[in-house]
Design an enzyme around this catalytic site. Structure first.
Site, mmCIF file in Angstrom:
data_model
loop_
_atom_site.group_PDB
_atom_site.id
_atom_site.type_symbol
_atom_site.label_atom_id
_atom_site.label_comp_id
_atom_site.label_asym_id
_atom_site.label_seq_id
_atom_site.Cartn_x
_atom_site.Cartn_y
_atom_site.Cartn_z
ATOM 1 N N HIS A 163 10.068 -3.765 6.371
ATOM 2 C CA HIS A 163 10.226 -4.917 5.680
ATOM 3 C C HIS A 163 11.444 -5.666 6.212
ATOM 4 C CE1 HIS A 163 7.081 -4.437 2.330
ATOM 5 N NE2 HIS A 163 7.431 -3.197 3.026
ATOM 6 N N ASP A 371 17.246 -12.150 7.888
ATOM 7 C CA ASP A 371 16.483 -11.819 6.862
ATOM 8 C C ASP A 371 14.911 -11.266 7.562
ATOM 9 O OD1 ASP A 371 15.553 -11.076 4.443
ATOM 10 O OD2 ASP A 371 16.609 -12.751 3.573
HETATM 11 O O1 F6P Z 1 13.979 -5.671 2.094
HETATM 12 C C1 F6P Z 1 14.424 -4.467 1.936
HETATM 13 C C2 F6P Z 1 14.785 -3.590 0.718
HETATM 14 O O2 F6P Z 1 15.112 -2.172 0.820
HETATM 15 C C3 F6P Z 1 13.361 -3.772 -0.335
HETATM 16 O O3 F6P Z 1 12.536 -2.655 0.168
HETATM 17 C C4 F6P Z 1 13.802 -3.601 -1.372
HETATM 18 O O4 F6P Z 1 13.012 -4.114 -2.461
HETATM 19 C C5 F6P Z 1 15.284 -4.165 -1.531
HETATM 20 O O5 F6P Z 1 15.699 -4.083 0.018
HETATM 21 C C6 F6P Z 1 15.943 -3.889 -2.375
HETATM 22 O O6 F6P Z 1 16.974 -2.829 -1.969
HETATM 23 P P1 F6P Z 1 17.364 -1.310 -2.769
HETATM 24 O O7 F6P Z 1 15.971 -0.610 -3.112
HETATM 25 O O8 F6P Z 1 18.336 -0.749 -1.909
HETATM 26 O O9 F6P Z 1 17.824 -1.896 -4.150
#
Ligand code: F6P
Length: 468
Positions: A163, A371
């Site tokens: 992602h 991003d």
């Molecule tokens: O975009 C990367 C990401 O890890 C997503 O998978 C997730 O929704 C977001 O960032 C939030 O991150 P975390 O799980 O560390 O709160």
């Protein structure tokens, strides 16, 4: 019950977090974040299995179901949360994969914890996945899982989607455990990325590190062929439109405008409070425009929602302190009694409230340094069912590849960013509507269901041609 692919094979999803988290009352509610928002609707539609962490340390919850989705918790201890999640995932990989915007910490104890947790996920998946099923693994926290799972269950079709960006060879090769990571990913049949450039970076890296045979979108290594290509993720457009159309949202949008003092232009930022998002850049640009009187604090206000995230990691603590100091300085200089010029919310807002804010926002500022995609940009366009509103978008967001009707800008160029904001604020209604219509056509063409369908169809083709 498992979701099935178009060919009828069951699908199991693995991601660091489960799509739900415990509420204070002990119930489960959807967990925040783009990944969950993207995938959960798909699983809810037809049922499915999701393997992941509940978000609480030492949580040994038994498997359970919510809204027809089978959830299989993987426990993570408090120490592992520190070493695997905050440490290796978010203090080594995250900055490295985002253009090394902050210095990464490379620590072998953290790496050991990353391996241990990835092993635990692979073991759970090997036990749960029905014979000949499809396992779809997500994101940078679980890059070793495909290889570990392939060794245990060669019958499975395994896909992986990253992602976040995949860095250039020069950056990636700083990682002391670079070979392990790429070999982990090569356990897949298909590795998906947000942008063509990410897939190219991955292929170039494999070529350099493993001297593997590569083509435009394949890698041949260890007797198997792995496809690597881009599948830009999207949002549940219908869900956002439905919320945006609702009476409660319309009322809330009018109320927000009134509470902000009915300004001529509301500028909006919505981000996790992450140093990759360029929140400080846009605040500084706004302050300079007020200083130069190109914007007027009686007519132009900014709302910045900053969702708390990874609060135990030092880079995030520093970023928060710097943003909050900046907001204080700008408000001290330009606000009037009862009318701050920057409205700052360090909170996780309910989705309905976010959609009401998107609708209230005349100009949306999405200015990351880097991003993977940025789903906020897509959500803003989906919420603007009125066909109005301007999106200012960093060239360095993955979304810039598709959202060509945004006002695109290099956020490192402070003058260009200021000019882009003024252009958005002063844009003629006719042009605004033309651009918003282009943005809305684009996101409707490829919503999250289409993204998942395309990835899964390509995965089945890749697995039928790969020798396992
Ligand atoms: O975009 C990367 C990401 O890890 C997503 O998978 C997730 O929704 C977001 O960032 C939030 O991150 P975390 O799980 O560390 O709160």
């Amino acid at each position: 019950m498992s979701e099935t692919s178009s060919s009828g094979r069951p699908i199991v999803i693995a991601a660091n977090r489960l799509p739900v988290m415990r509420t204070n009352e002990g119930d489960w509610s959807p967990s925040p974040g783009g990944l969950v928002r993207a995938l959960y609707p798909m699983l809810r539609e037809s049922g499915g299995t999701w393997v992941g962490w509940t978000g609480d340390p030492d949580d040994h919850a038994e498997p359970f179901s919510v809204e027809g989705v089978d959830l299989h918790p993987v426990p993570i201890s408090a120490e592992e949360m520190n070493l695997y999640y905050e440490g290796f995932s978010n203090d080594a990989l995250w900055p490295l994969y985002h253009d090394a915007l902050r210095e990464s910490t490379y620590d072998s104890e953290q790496w050991d914890a990353y391996k241990t947790v990835n092993e635990r996920f692979a073991t759970a998946l090997a036990e749960i996945a029905p014979a000949d099923s499809i396992v779809w693994v997500h994101d940078y926290q679980l890059q070793l899982v495909p290889g570990l799972l392939r060794a245990r269950r060669p019958d499975l079709t395994i896909g992986f989607f990253l992602h976040i960006p995949f860095p250039s060879v020069d950056l990636f090769t700083r990682l002391p455990w670079r070979d392990d990571i790429v070999q982990g990913l090569l356990g897949c049949d298909l590795v998906g990325f947000q942008r063509p450039r990410d897939a190219q970076n991955f292929i170039a890296t494999v070529e350099q590190l493993l001297e593997a045979d590569t083509s435009d979108d394949t890698v041949s290594f260890d007797g198997r062929t792995v496809v690597a290509a881009d599948y830009p993720i999207s949002i549940d457009v219908a869900e956002v439109e439905e919320i945006a159309t609702g009476r409660a949202t319309r009322q809330r949008t009018s109320q927000i405008r009134a509470r902000l003092g009915d300004p001529e232009v509301i500028m909006l930022g919505v981000d996790r409070l992450d140093y990759t998002k360029g929140i400080g850049l846009r605040l500084r640009a706004f302050a300079q425009l007020l200083e130069d009187e190109r914007l007027d604090p009686t007519r132009h206000v900014m709302v910045q929602v900053a969702t708390p995230t990874r609060e135990a990691v030092e880079h995030y603590q520093d970023e928060r302190a710097s943003i909050e100091r900046l907001v204080g300085e700008i408000n001290g200089r330009f606000s009037r009694i009862g009318l701050p010029v920057v409205h700052y919310l360090y909170q996780t807002l309910p989705y309905d409230e976010l959609v009401a804010l998107y609708r209230a926002g005349d100009v949306m500022l999405v200015t990351p340094f880097r991003d993977g995609m940025n789903l906020v940009a897509k959500e803003y366009a989906a919420a603007h069912i009125d066909g109005d509103g301007v999106l200012v978008l960093s060239e360095f967001a993955g979304a810039a590849e598709e959202l060509t009707d945004a006002v695109q800008v290099n956020p490192h160029d402070d003058r260009a960013l200021q000019d882009a904001i003024v252009e958005a604020v002063e844009m003629h209604r006719h042009e605004r509507r033309g651009r918003m219509s282009g943005l809305r056509d684009q996101i409707r063409k490829s919503d999250v269901q289409g993204w998942a369908d395309r990835f899964l169809a390509a995965l089945e083709v890749a697995s039928s041609t790969a020798s396992r």
